[in-house]
Structures are given as C-alpha cells and as structure tokens.
Scaffold this motif. Sequence first.
Motif, PDB file in Angstrom:
ATOM      1  N   LYS B  73     -87.740  30.813  -2.771  1.00 34.21           N
ATOM      2  CA  LYS B  73     -86.410  30.981  -1.854  1.00 34.21           C
ATOM      3  C   LYS B  73     -85.233  31.996  -2.634  1.00 34.21           C
ATOM      4  O   LYS B  73     -85.049  31.670  -3.772  1.00 34.21           O
ATOM      5  CB  LYS B  73     -85.611  29.579  -1.674  1.00 34.21           C
ATOM      6  CG  LYS B  73     -86.220  29.067  -0.470  1.00 34.21           C
ATOM      7  CD  LYS B  73     -85.029  27.997   0.043  1.00 34.21           C
ATOM      8  CE  LYS B  73     -84.917  28.118   1.629  1.00 34.21           C
ATOM      9  NZ  LYS B  73     -84.836  26.957   2.250  1.00 34.21           N
ATOM     10  N   TRP B  76     -79.749  34.255  -3.173  1.00 32.82           N
ATOM     11  CA  TRP B  76     -78.434  34.404  -2.532  1.00 32.82           C
ATOM     12  C   TRP B  76     -78.272  34.438  -1.077  1.00 32.82           C
ATOM     13  O   TRP B  76     -77.284  34.600  -0.352  1.00 32.82           O
ATOM     14  CB  TRP B  76     -78.061  35.899  -3.115  1.00 32.82           C
ATOM     15  CG  TRP B  76     -77.943  35.797  -4.455  1.00 32.82           C
ATOM     16  CD1 TRP B  76     -78.643  36.295  -5.284  1.00 32.82           C
ATOM     17  CD2 TRP B  76     -76.881  35.408  -5.238  1.00 32.82           C
ATOM     18  NE1 TRP B  76     -78.175  36.242  -6.629  1.00 32.82           N
ATOM     19  CE2 TRP B  76     -76.971  35.632  -6.543  1.00 32.82           C
ATOM     20  CE3 TRP B  76     -75.467  35.089  -4.772  1.00 32.82           C
ATOM     21  CZ2 TRP B  76     -76.012  35.424  -7.558  1.00 32.82           C
ATOM     22  CZ3 TRP B  76     -74.658  34.439  -5.917  1.00 32.82           C
ATOM     23  CH2 TRP B  76     -74.776  34.747  -7.215  1.00 32.82           C
ATOM     24  N   SER B  77     -79.568  33.617  -0.436  1.00 35.77           N
ATOM     25  CA  SER B  77     -79.328  33.421   1.076  1.00 35.77           C
ATOM     26  C   SER B  77     -79.542  31.862   1.046  1.00 35.77           C
ATOM     27  O   SER B  77     -79.813  31.085   2.151  1.00 35.77           O
ATOM     28  CB  SER B  77     -80.053  34.308   1.845  1.00 35.77           C
ATOM     29  OG  SER B  77     -81.338  34.410   1.276  1.00 35.77           O
ATOM     30  N   MET B  78     -79.147  31.010   0.222  1.00 37.20           N
ATOM     31  CA  MET B  78     -79.469  29.483   0.085  1.00 37.20           C
ATOM     32  C   MET B  78     -78.137  28.913   0.581  1.00 37.20           C
ATOM     33  O   MET B  78     -77.047  29.440   0.635  1.00 37.20           O
ATOM     34  CB  MET B  78     -79.566  28.967  -1.255  1.00 37.20           C
ATOM     35  CG  MET B  78     -81.034  29.224  -1.814  1.00 37.20           C
ATOM     36  SD  MET B  78     -80.961  28.521  -3.576  1.00 37.20           S
ATOM     37  CE  MET B  78     -82.672  28.416  -3.852  1.00 37.20           C
ATOM     38  N   SER B  79     -78.512  27.759   1.175  1.00 37.01           N
ATOM     39  CA  SER B  79     -77.216  27.019   1.773  1.00 37.01           C
ATOM     40  C   SER B  79     -76.660  26.625   0.270  1.00 37.01           C
ATOM     41  O   SER B  79     -77.248  26.621  -0.753  1.00 37.01           O
ATOM     42  CB  SER B  79     -77.854  25.737   2.378  1.00 37.01           C
ATOM     43  OG  SER B  79     -78.329  25.006   1.492  1.00 37.01           O
ATOM     44  N   LYS B  80     -75.464  26.062   0.548  1.00 32.59           N
ATOM     45  CA  LYS B  80     -74.529  25.617  -0.780  1.00 32.59           C
ATOM     46  C   LYS B  80     -75.249  24.410  -1.369  1.00 32.59           C
ATOM     47  O   LYS B  80     -75.527  24.695  -2.715  1.00 32.59           O
ATOM     48  CB  LYS B  80     -73.179  25.104  -0.318  1.00 32.59           C
ATOM     49  CG  LYS B  80     -72.191  25.205  -1.047  1.00 32.59           C
ATOM     50  CD  LYS B  80     -70.876  24.925  -0.419  1.00 32.59           C
ATOM     51  CE  LYS B  80     -69.768  25.301  -1.600  1.00 32.59           C
ATOM     52  NZ  LYS B  80     -68.115  24.889  -1.149  1.00 32.59           N
ATOM     53  N   GLU B  81     -75.905  23.395  -0.709  1.00 33.95           N
ATOM     54  CA  GLU B  81     -76.594  22.477  -1.373  1.00 33.95           C
ATOM     55  C   GLU B  81     -77.974  22.929  -2.088  1.00 33.95           C
ATOM     56  O   GLU B  81     -77.987  22.444  -3.035  1.00 33.95           O
ATOM     57  CB  GLU B  81     -77.173  21.399  -0.231  1.00 33.95           C
ATOM     58  CG  GLU B  81     -76.000  20.601   0.388  1.00 33.95           C
ATOM     59  CD  GLU B  81     -75.410  21.287   1.555  1.00 33.95           C
ATOM     60  OE1 GLU B  81     -76.199  22.052   2.340  1.00 33.95           O
ATOM     61  OE2 GLU B  81     -74.144  21.630   1.437  1.00 33.95           O
ATOM     62  N   GLU B  82     -78.727  23.913  -1.637  1.00 38.01           N
ATOM     63  CA  GLU B  82     -79.959  24.383  -2.140  1.00 38.01           C
ATOM     64  C   GLU B  82     -79.200  25.170  -3.569  1.00 38.01           C
ATOM     65  O   GLU B  82     -79.941  25.038  -4.468  1.00 38.01           O
ATOM     66  CB  GLU B  82     -80.552  25.583  -1.213  1.00 38.01           C
ATOM     67  CG  GLU B  82     -81.197  24.702  -0.113  1.00 38.01           C
ATOM     68  CD  GLU B  82     -81.868  25.670   0.599  1.00 38.01           C
ATOM     69  OE1 GLU B  82     -83.027  25.635   1.327  1.00 38.01           O
ATOM     70  OE2 GLU B  82     -81.049  26.945   1.084  1.00 38.01           O
ATOM     71  N   PHE B  83     -78.068  25.834  -3.359  1.00 36.01           N
ATOM     72  CA  PHE B  83     -77.684  26.511  -4.517  1.00 36.01           C
ATOM     73  C   PHE B  83     -77.246  25.532  -5.876  1.00 36.01           C
ATOM     74  O   PHE B  83     -77.826  25.859  -6.755  1.00 36.01           O
ATOM     75  CB  PHE B  83     -76.659  27.456  -4.279  1.00 36.01           C
ATOM     76  CG  PHE B  83     -76.288  28.573  -5.103  1.00 36.01           C
ATOM     77  CD1 PHE B  83     -77.152  29.725  -5.114  1.00 36.01           C
ATOM     78  CD2 PHE B  83     -75.157  28.538  -6.180  1.00 36.01           C
ATOM     79  CE1 PHE B  83     -76.916  30.703  -6.419  1.00 36.01           C
ATOM     80  CE2 PHE B  83     -74.866  29.644  -7.103  1.00 36.01           C
ATOM     81  CZ  PHE B  83     -75.874  30.653  -7.119  1.00 36.01           C
TER      82      PHE B  83
END
Lengths: 352, 343
Positions: B73, B76-83
């Motif tokens: 993934k 830099w286009s992840m959701s905040k939680e994913e990041f």
Amino acid sequence: MTQTTDQPILSVRDLVVSYRSGNGQSVDAVRGVSFDLYPNQSLALVGESGCGKTTLGLGLLRLLPRLGSIPAGTVTYRGRSDAEVDVLALPKNDLRRWRWREAAMVFQGAMNSFNPVLRIIDQMGDTIRAHREKGSRSVSKSEIWERSADLMRSVRLEPKQVLPSYPHELSGGMRQRVLIAMSLLLDPKLLILDEPTTALDILTQRAVVDVLQELRAERKFAMIFISHDLGVAAELADRVATMYAGRIIETGTASDIFYSPRHPYTSGLINAVPPVVGDLPELASIPGSPPGLNSLPPGCKFNPRCSYVEDRCLSTDPDLLTISARPAGMSHEAACLRWQDVVHERKVVARA
Amino acid sequence: MPERTPLISLRGASQTFHSKSGDIPAVDNVDISVGPGEVLCLVGESGCGKTTSARMAAGLSRPTSGTVEFEGKDIWSMSKEEFVTFRKSVQYVHQDPYASLNPIRDIHKTLSAPLLKHGIAKNRSEGWTQSAELLRRVDLTPPENYLPKFPHQLSGGQRQRVAVARALTLNPKLIIADESTSMLDVSIRVGMLNMLGRLRDELGVGFLFITHDLAIAKYFGWRGKIAVMYLGRVVEFGDTPDVINNPQHPYTKALLDAVPEPDPDLTKTKKPGGGLRSADIPSLRNLPPGCTFHPRCPLFEEGTCNTVRPELTLLDSGRQVSCHVVARRGSINAPAGASAGGS
Ligand SMILES: Nc1ncnc2c1ncn2[C@@H]1O[C@H](COP(=O)(O)OP(=O)(O)OP(=O)(O)O)[C@@H](O)[C@H]1O
Ligand SMILES: Nc1ncnc2c1ncn2[C@@H]1O[C@H](COP(=O)(O)OP(=O)(O)OP(=O)(O)O)[C@@H](O)[C@H]1O
Ligand code: SF4
Ligand code: SF4
Ligand SMILES: [Mg+2]
Ligand SMILES: [Mg+2]
C-alpha cells in the motif's frame, strides 16, 4: 619490509604518560612503553578506543595537552646527524625546530588542524616562513607557491584547485592529504600519523593509503601510524604493536600479528574484523570492555576478558616475552603467560 | 514459490532537495524492496543517497516522485490509522548513537514510555519487566544494572544497543539500521552485528541495513541482497555472495578492491587507487553527462559512456547492473581472479 643494520631512529624506554584530573589526582594513560623504531620502518599502533594510542603518539613528540605530563621514561632520537637527541630534555626552542625538521605529526580529526579562515596556500606560507633558518632571507610568494605545489602534487592533489581553497571547500580526503603534505614540508625523518584514514570513505581512504606508500618509498621516512582499522595496519605496516590499557601487549611483523598472534587480545581483535575477500568466517566479539584507568585489575590487565585466564594471571602482570627473536625491532613478543597455548583460528561459516 | 508481498518497497522513488545553488537530486528513480525476515544492504560512498533512501522507506520524508509502499500500500495515501501502524512496524535506528537518545531520560523511561503509550505494557510494573526483557534481547545484562542509567553513563556500544532496544519496543517488522555500527570499535561492532543477526533470525525482523563497508555488508547480509548506490542511483543489485565474490559494475569492483583487508599478503595484491581514473566524487549539483561514473571509470568508452545514461539491466541469475559495457556482454562474467585481489 625494510631490513636495516642501522641504529634505531627512535628508542623509547619505559615511557609513562599521565593526565591530571580535577581533584589533584592523576591517571597513567601510557604505563611503561618501550620500543625501537628503525629508519624507514613503518610501525602500526592498534588497539581499542582509549588504550592510549594518541597519548603515546603525542607524548613521543611532547605535544601533550596541558594536563598531560611524562613522569618517567626516555625518548632518544637519532636523526640526520648521528648525535643522540634526548627528546624529553630538549629546551623549548630546540624542540620546535626538532619537531618539523626531524619529526612531524598529523593529528586525529583533520578539520581541527586547519585555521578555517585561511586559504591553504596562506597556511602553507605561514608554516614555511615560521620555519625558515634564522637570518636567512625572506621567502618570496612564488617560492612558497612552488614548494606548496610540489607537495600537493606529491599527495596527488591539483595545486591550482587546492591551494587557493579554504579548508571547508575541500573534501575530508583532500584535507587529510593536505595535512600529510604540510607535515612533510621540512622533510622530517619520522612521521607520526593519528588515524589518518578514519572517517574517510573507502575510495578516499584508498587514495590516502596509496599516497602514504608512495611518499614512504620516495622520501624514506620512518612512520608510526595509529589506527583502530586493522585492515589499514595490515596494508601500511612492516611492524604492528597492539596496545591494551596503556601498554604494548604484543609486537611483531605484520605477518606475526595477523597470521599467528600469540596474545589472546590480539587474536580476539583480528577475529572481530570481517574480511571482504574469500570465505565468510565466524566472527566473535571480545567480551566485556577495557578496564578504566583508575580501576585496573591486579595481575594481567586483560584477565577479566580473557578466555585463557588461569589463577596465576590474577597475580602476575606479564612483561613482553620473546617468541621469535629477530634484529631491527622485528622480533615477535607477547605479554601473555600462556602465549604457547594460544591458538589463533578462524572458523568458517560459508565457503566463498 | 509465490512472490510474497514485500514489507516495504520504493518504486521509482526520487528525492530532490532544493538549495540556493541549485537542485540536488539526492536519490533518483530507485527501486528496492525488503520482505519479511529478509536483509537488504545499501552500500556506497558518503553522499550517494543511502540515508535519503532509508528516510523515505521509513516514511520520514516523502519522495518528490515515485512511491513508497508498505505491504503493497502506498504509504502517502494511507488512512491515518494505517499510517500509524506502518510507522510502528518500521523502525529507524539512527547512524549516530550519541545523538539518538534523550540525554535527560534514564533507560527505563526511554524504553517504557513507548510501551505504555501504545498499551503494550498495561502498567508501570509491566513496563519495567518488558524493558528488562528488551535489554536482555540486546545483550545488556543484567538489565537492572542498565535500567536506571542515563545515556552519558553508557559506552558508545551500550548506547547503540539501547537505541536498538527502543526500536524493538513496538515489535517492528522491519528495522532500518543506518550505519549503526560504523563508529564503534571492531570488537564492539561485531558484537552488535551478531546481536542484530540474532534478532533477524529469532524474531524474523526484516532489515534495511546501510553501510559503506562492504565487508560488513557481506558479514551481516550474506543470505540477503546488496544494492550498490552511486550518486543517487542503484548501479548494481543482486544476492550478497554473488555481488561480493563476482562484482560486475566497475564501481562495485573498485569499492571491493579498495577495502583494506586484515591480511598482509592479500593486501599486497591490491591495485593502487582501486583501479580508478580519479579518486574524487562529482557533485550532485553538476552531474557528469551519460554515465555519472564515467570520469572515474577504468572501462570508460568515449562516445557512449559520456553521452548515454545506462539503465539498470537484468543479467543472468537475477543480477542487475547499470553499465553499457557490462550490458553489451549480456551475461555475467566468470568470477575474475583479478577482482578484489583474487582468492
Ligand atoms: N586530556 C586528557 N585528560 C585526561 N584524560 C585523558 C585525556 N586525553 C585522553 N585521556 C584518557 O587517556 C586514555 C587514553 O586516551 P587516548 O586518546 O590516548 O586513547 P586512544 O587509544 O587514542 O583512543 P581512540 O581510539 O578513541 O582515539 C583514555 O582513558 C582517555 O580517557
Ligand atoms: N535535507 C537536505 N537538504 C539538502 N541536501 C541534502 C539533504 N539531505 C541530504 N542532502 C544531500 O543529499 C545527498 C545524499 O545524502 P545522504 O545523506 O542520503 O547520503 P548517504 O549516502 O547517507 O551518505 P553518508 O554515508 O555520508 O551518510 C548528499 O549530497 C547530501 O548533501
Ligand atoms: S596472561 Fe593470562 S589473562 Fe593475560 S592474556 Fe595471557 S592467559 Fe590471558
Ligand atoms: S557505462 Fe561506461 S563509464 Fe559507466 S560504468 Fe559502464 S563502462 Fe564505466
Ligand atoms: Mg586516539
Ligand atoms: Mg547516511
């Protein structure tokens, strides 16, 4: 390797170097070092951080910081004239002359040795002027340029590029080579280099090593170089001395030290260096760390870390014992009670 | 074997810094990836872009072009939680053991703060036992001796181990170790490498391991891969033993030839200057045309090398090399006795 029947150029006997600490106490950072260095020889001083390599180098040329002193020992120099110079007794003025003309040092940490606001050519000029013979005529600008340019070429630097530059405009490797060139200004017969390749990139390091080899072949000076990089020592040294807690604990030819070390500490150091050519050996660290200077263990100073330790090691601090005697300082000696039992081997993990 | 999704991959990643005196293309179009439990060593001279690449891989800086993916993934286009999950999974161990620890925090605090913050430790007493366990992992035993200490009371090697222990607090999947052993004495260094090797083997942590010392890359990354970087680009890539024992790119050869070996006989066979035409690295602000290595390259061919930029090309057995002369040959040379001093 240099064979010679000459007298040693430098004889060091039982040298002790101390540092005064805040509370009126002092510690010995070099604790009784003796060796002879012969003309054209190259001696590497190796050992872990804090073992006293820099202190010994500075002590030999009496360049110690203010809190350092030499309470015991002798340093005898025999240079161009065969007369003996008692280095520790030289008066200040003679010492200054002796230093650049006979013996010079390249310090650890190349950047600090420059005046940051002077161009290289001006630093060269200052040094040349400061050391011209008393009463001789002044040195012209073009003479300074010519001499500096020659020196720059001898370390494979382009004079037109380097001489007009400020120190910060040069790369680390270029600065190191400029310092080596400067130290050779008055053609000394003894050069001490402290970590000349540490913190340099591998190819730059290679350039410095090559330059030192060439200079030594051309100019025939004796060299002591301090390095904790054993690879560089293997490359540049005729002789290697391992230091531990302020003493030389093993000395011998490069082959003695790298192929059949007889002190467990030297063997441990070599077995900690990864080689890039050939098989993948198993490497091991030496357990523990070097002792503090004010809490040295009784007996052999290496005993808390030594895998060969026996009861007698806890009470006897061994002197250097001769393993094979050879002329011109090339003997193999180790300060270990059990040197005969020490087996140096590299276990192989994977074949190349 | 099915292709596993890499933990982290840089795809055509570039990073250009802007300065008054012009653009600095520090990393240019780099493709690298590391899978679970794998080791990738990034090697090359100072300024070639190792740290810049590593910082992109850790999500500490955003590529100016190209992408960075974590488990497939784009970070830099992840959701905040994913990041947040990504940042926990990829830990960066800094090159300077002296600068990386907070000087006014004792070791216990340094380790237990992230444990408590992320709920890995439920209370202070769990924080203490887990911190002690982490210190044991990095061979700082007995842990009780180290937990109350401050960084200045530790040696360089001990500090570096604490930095690794802190990186382990959040159970990372990947550790990015940036020159973390270069300042240490040989003996301490090999102790660190062996300790990191155990983490790699026992915890299955992947490593992006950065060093300019090929001997260290060989030792740590023997069962992994090596990417050799030059002026912001990867110029050779392959399995570690192959690259070390049979380098193809002239730059890799020069690097290997230049290594001072702890072996006086071997070392006498080395070529002066590593066989290079020049010891100096060109500036990133003013890159040579064509192959950026051409002013130093012993195989330089007028007309081709100084006009056409070579691309990274796949040769046999997965090796990638960016060099016109090697590409023309189309296949890997038999191990040259001459390279790296012979065996
Ligand atoms: N100016 C000083 N005052 C007090 N102690 C000092 C001073 N300089 C060095 N020492 C101590 O003397 C010992 C030897 O230091 P020295 O710098 O000679 O070691 P070294 O072998 O050169 O180490 P490195 O490889 O880190 O350069 C160390 O314990 C050091 O802490
Ligand atoms: N924030 C920045 N701004 C401008 N230039 C930078 C910045 N960070 C790095 N650079 C430049 O980018 C290039 C690559 O730097 P980088 O730190 O990635 O190199 P490196 O391979 O890690 O080197 P080293 O071995 O010295 O750590 C260098 O020329 C550096 O000066
Ligand atoms: S004298 Fe004893 S403790 Fe010292 S190095 Fe030899 S075997 Fe080890
Ligand atoms: S492309 Fe030419 S200059 Fe570049 S590495 Fe290959 S031979 Fe050397
Ligand atoms: Mg020193
Ligand atoms: Mg870096």
